[in-house]
Design an enzyme around this catalytic site. Structure first.
Site, PDB file in Angstrom:
ATOM      1  N   ASP A 504      19.682   7.002 -17.885  1.00  0.00           N
ATOM      2  CA  ASP A 504      19.452   6.075 -18.993  1.00  0.00           C
ATOM      3  C   ASP A 504      18.553   6.650 -20.078  1.00  0.00           C
ATOM      4  O   ASP A 504      18.439   6.085 -21.157  1.00  0.00           O
ATOM      5  CB  ASP A 504      18.750   4.810 -18.470  1.00  0.00           C
TER       6      ASP A 504
HETATM    7  C1  BGC Z   1      13.553   4.124 -17.072  1.00  0.00           C
HETATM    8  C2  BGC Z   1      14.851   4.250 -16.322  1.00  0.00           C
HETATM    9  C3  BGC Z   1      15.573   2.940 -16.334  1.00  0.00           C
HETATM   10  C4  BGC Z   1      15.728   2.462 -17.768  1.00  0.00           C
HETATM   11  C5  BGC Z   1      16.425   1.136 -17.874  1.00  0.00           C
HETATM   12  C6  BGC Z   1      13.826   3.598 -18.451  1.00  0.00           C
HETATM   13  O1  BGC Z   1      12.645   3.409 -19.131  1.00  0.00           O
HETATM   14  O2  BGC Z   1      12.916   5.374 -17.121  1.00  0.00           O
HETATM   15  O3  BGC Z   1      14.616   4.689 -15.001  1.00  0.00           O
HETATM   16  O4  BGC Z   1      16.825   3.085 -15.748  1.00  0.00           O
HETATM   17  O5  BGC Z   1      14.501   2.380 -18.393  1.00  0.00           O
HETATM   18  O6  BGC Z   1      15.614   0.063 -17.570  1.00  0.00           O
HETATM   19  C1  NOJ Z   2      17.167   3.436 -12.941  1.00  0.00           C
HETATM   20  C2  NOJ Z   2      18.361   2.642 -13.304  1.00  0.00           C
HETATM   21  O1  NOJ Z   2      18.397   1.454 -12.580  1.00  0.00           O
HETATM   22  C3  NOJ Z   2      19.614   3.403 -13.073  1.00  0.00           C
HETATM   23  O2  NOJ Z   2      20.725   2.657 -13.502  1.00  0.00           O
HETATM   24  C4  NOJ Z   2      19.538   4.711 -13.760  1.00  0.00           C
HETATM   25  O3  NOJ Z   2      20.705   5.387 -13.490  1.00  0.00           O
HETATM   26  C5  NOJ Z   2      18.331   5.512 -13.349  1.00  0.00           C
HETATM   27  N1  NOJ Z   2      17.168   4.741 -13.544  1.00  0.00           N
HETATM   28  C6  NOJ Z   2      18.205   6.833 -14.083  1.00  0.00           C
HETATM   29  O4  NOJ Z   2      17.839   6.652 -15.402  1.00  0.00           O
END
Ligand code: BGC
Ligand code: NOJ
Length: 829
Positions: A504
């Site tokens: 993400d």
């Molecule tokens: C986090 C991710 C997460 C994303 C969506 C980001 O700030 O680092 O791990 O999946 O937010 O909430």
């Molecule tokens: C947490 C999120 O829930 C997941 O969807 C995502 O793939 C990982 N972070 C990596 O960013």
């Protein structure tokens, strides 16, 4: 090295022996509709289905001190005030123990000859948390104690509860019945048809409080509520401000005597035309009810609450319900068990990894001590991955989940990234455009069918975006998911990344310079973008192969051939444009520049594309898989696991977004993102390197944690991230519990390392293990077949099956049909 607890495998518990753990070590209560989070000092909160919209009790995040608020019991023993869970009083205890088990927690404290033990659990199919408190006098004298219970209500919406005080401080309302049941009914008069209650079910209370300020005192903390200190309830009636629920009980214990008190914290929904109770007006006139409601006609209909209170009014009934919960877990954990000489392996496979899979299935990424429960609902990709770790436990729930998720998909195959569990509707705030999302639906559905043999799910009529009248068979959703990748290719014929892929934080189309924007929801500038993802390429090949196999299985041969051509083309594109010499590239950015290449200044190699392209076996025949895996070892691996990228980013790259905003070594910027370690481990099994797979597996596995103080978070579950080698404190864990790591490690260890994989017809046996593992047995129940499999590895090999004897006869190949009944299988490697 200091330890704070240990495993009790016999009882399937983790036993915490020091309450001052390096972080709250929590557990989860409930597994279906009513849920609770509980820390080792009884902190935490409850909610019904949705941690945002139906929060029952209040919790403060990131408070000082940490973890304030929860289900507290206070004992005033002749002026000495203490709590069985140590907090909030923090009076030094003579003994303390917290046992976190499968959906229950038992906290025991002792002080001055009194032992107080509280068992917390949510009975099956019940919308309430039971708290069974046992007080025991271990002295030779009579003890008279003043006992107070305490919980604080949340005004339902956990987000507005923490911000809208001009309103909140005037709306709170309660009712009190016989002094023993306190009802929380804020906003019940108008649009809400739900209320909560906190009851003492097997005794009569000697007093109560429902107003926080009266009970705690405006200038006191939870550690010294003024009523508890004074040994006297205020008998307060909340009008607005902060409604709470507290019982006061005077307890006399003879020498050696013990007494049980049962408390019930419950939630009720009434039908619209049965919201109010006429009888209660008369009861109120008789003095049996006290209400802060402005009008008598709006007294809540308590029928449903009464029924539950009745049901749990005796110790026998509570104990029986607890037994039922235990038996449910006996059943859930009996589907796959391993017996080996390594107790750490046994406890992860047989207990904790499976338990965590249930928890991630229930909560997705919504509510933990790192996720406030107000920000996120259920993720499309997250839930599809979670259900793969859970499907063997309760297949019918996984089936329903697949339908719910698919119902939020758009007609072009794109997906809402998240949906709210209460409404099951896609979340407009987050929207869609994450181009990996569609592939995960294939991944989840195939796992379900392989577990159950239930192909009928493909015929289920499932709408687009929850729009009635748009229903098509689920298979059509899979076809369109597959096509979504094919129809969104970039200049190198690799998948366009869209808003982001699994990572993400690799925001290639975001270009954000505005600190007030969220990287996750900022405008998606992918129009005209050349940003392509090698991670999606690998994911597409992996799930595409699953799709082809499924099509063949259901006699859609033309579709299978078409799909295979798309996959072949993708494999070619990866080999041609996605290989950097020693590893797979990670992506191309907006302008078509390489990401995750030797040519890059930082972030030369990323784990996701190594994981997915090796799992998919892309270039196996050309040595690419082995080379990529070696590069992971060389550049990504460290003592605590493999980091996400290397070298870490040390400055902000606007064309990459959030990933480069994190300090080096944390989160997606070179943290050990445990979720993607198993991808490489499975890659190792594709390359048949059992020793390497095992080495990576044990590095991130909770049962192998050596330094509990450093690891900081719970040593019995996976966390999302452990600080990487570039961090200030490598090895420090964060974001425990709610992570796709649970499901991925589950399939990694059970299917790819121990090598028992469900197939459409039965099981395939294909171990890839450390050469030191000479023998183990697996019990696997699949549909109506029960397999007891002994794997012998006399020559210390890493993979390869030499012979299989099924029920006494040698068989050809390594696939066994799931014919009903019990089967003995002996495998020699
Ligand atoms: C986090 C991710 C997460 C994303 C969506 C980001 O700030 O680092 O791990 O999946 O937010 O909430
Ligand atoms: C947490 C999120 O829930 C997941 O969807 C995502 O793939 C990982 N972070 C990596 O960013």
């Amino acid at each position: 090295m200091k330890t704070f607890g240990h495993f009790d495998d016999q009882n399937r518990e983790y036993v915490i022996t020091d309450p001052a753990t390096p972080f709250p070590w929590i557990n989860y209560l409930g597994n279906e509709d009513f849920f609770g989070l509980i820390s080792n000092t009884a902190g935490g909160y409850d909610f019904y289905k949705d941690a945002k919209f139906r929060r029952i009790t209040r919790y403060r995040y990131n408070g000082v001190p940490m973890d304030a608020g929860g289900r507290y019991f206070y004992i005033n023993d002749g002026g000495t005030v203490w709590s069985p869970g140590w907090k909030p009083c923090k009076t030094p205890l003579d003994a303390y123990e917290c046992r976190h088990g499968m959906n229950y927690t038992r906290i025991t404290g002792a002080k001055n000859g009194v032992e107080a033990s509280v068992l917390f659990f949510v009975p099956l199919k019940t919308w309430a948390e039971v708290q069974k408190l046992t007080l025991r006098n271990t002295t030779n004298e009579v003890k008279t104690l003043k006992l107070f219970s305490f919980t604080e209500w949340c005004l339902w919406n956990a987000a507005t509860d923490m911000e809208n005080f001009q309103r909140n401080w005037s709306t709170g309302e309660v009712e009190i019945e016989n002094g023993s049941t306190i009802y929380h009914k804020t906003e019940y008069k108008e649009r809400r048809n739900h209320y909560a209650y906190y009851a003492l079910t097997n005794a009569k209370a000697d007093g109560y409080d429902t107003d926080r300020e009266s009970f705690v005192g405006l200038y006191n903390g939870f550690e010294a509520p003024q009523c508890v200190m004074a040994g006297k309830p205020a008998m307060s009636l909340a009008h607005g401000w902060s409604p709470i629920a507290s019982h006061y009980i005077e307890v006399t214990l003879q020498p050696g005597e013990s007494k049980d008190y049962i408390f019930l914290l419950g939630y009720v929904e009434n039908e619209q035309d049965e919201k109010f109770s006429q009888e209660d007006i008369a009861r109120k006139q008789r003095g049996e009810l006290i209400s802060s409601q402005d009008s008598d006609v709006t007294l809540v209909n308590k029928k449903k609450a009464h029924a539950v209170i009745q049901r749990f009014a005796t110790v026998e009934a509570v104990d029986a319900a607890f037994q039922e919960l235990k038996e449910m877990w006996d059943g859930l954990l009996s589907k796959y068990t391993v017996t080996s000489t390594d107790e750490r392996l046994n406890r992860m496979v047989n207990i904790w990894n499976q338990y965590q899979c249930m928890i991630t299935f229930c909560f997705s990424r919504s509510a933990s001590f790192f996720e406030s429960g107000v920000g996120r609902g259920m993720g499309f990709r997250d839930s599809n991955q979670d259900l793969v770790g859970f499907v063997h436990q309760v297949p019918s729930r996984a089936r329903q989940r697949i339908i719910d998720i698919a119902s939020t998909q758009f007609p072009d195959g794109g997906c809402y990234h998240q949906y709210q569990p209460l409404t099951k509707r896609g979340n407009n705030d987050i929207g869609g455009g994450f181009n990996d999302d569609p592939c995960w639906l294939i991944f989840g559905t195939v796992a379900y069918i392989k577990e159950t043999g239930d192909f009928s799910i493909l015929d289920e009529m499932v709408p687009w975006d929850n729009e009635p009248g748009t229903e098509v068979p689920l298979f059509e959703h899979l076809r369109i998911s597959f096509n979504h990748v094919v129809e969104n290719l970039g200049p190198h014929m690799l998948p366009l990344i869209g808003r982001a892929d699994w990572n993400d934080c690799l925001n290639l189309n975001c270009f954000s310079w505005d600190p007030n924007e969220s990287f996750q929801t900022t405008e998606n500038n992918s129009e005209g973008s050349k940003a392509e993802s090698l991670m999606i390429a690998g994911l597409f090949v992996l799930t595409g192969k699953q799709y082809v196999e499924l099509c063949q299985k259901i006699a859609k041969d033309e579709e299978a051939k078409r799909a295979q051509r798309c996959i072949d083309a993708m494999v070619e594109a990866v080999k041609k444009h996605g290989w950097d010499g020693d590893w797979y590239l990670r992506a191309y950015d907006f302008y078509g520049n390489k990401i995750g290449s030797k040519e890059c200044e930082e972030g030369k190699i990323f784990i996701e594309s190594q994981g997915f392209c090796t799992m998919a076996g892309i270039g196996l025949e050309d040595g690419m898989v082995e080379k990529a895996l070696d590069s992971c070892k060389k550049y990504l691996d460290c003592e605590h696991g493999m980091v996400l990228n290397n070298p870490a980013f040390t400055r902000y790259y606007v064309e990459m977004g959030e990933i480069s905003s994190y300090p080096a070594g944390y989160k997606e910027n070179a943290g050990i993102f445990c979720h993607n370690n198993p991808w490489v481990i499975i890659g190792e099994t594709v390359a048949r390197r059992g020793n390497d797979a095992w080495d990576h597996y044990t590095k991130i596995c909770p049962a192998w944690i050596k330094d509990q103080q450093l690891h900081k978070v719970e040593p019995y579950v996976y966390c999302q991230m452990v600080a990487g080698k570039d961090a200030a404190k490598p090895g420090e864990g964060k974001n425990s519990w709610l992570t796709g790591t649970a499901a991925w490690n589950w399939i990694t260890i059970t299917q790819y390392i121990l090598g028992i994989k469900p197939t459409y017809d039965g099981i395939e046996i294909d171990p890839c293990i450390p050469s030191t593992l000479k023998e183990y047995t697996v019990h696997r129940e699949l549909r109506d077949a029960l397999f007891d499999i002994t794997i012998k590895n006399p020559d210390g090999r890493e993979s390869g099956v030499r012979s299989i004897v099924l029920d006494g006869s040698t068989i050809e190949g390594n696939v066994i049909t799931a014919t009903p009944g019990h089967h003995e299988v002996v495998v020699v490697m």
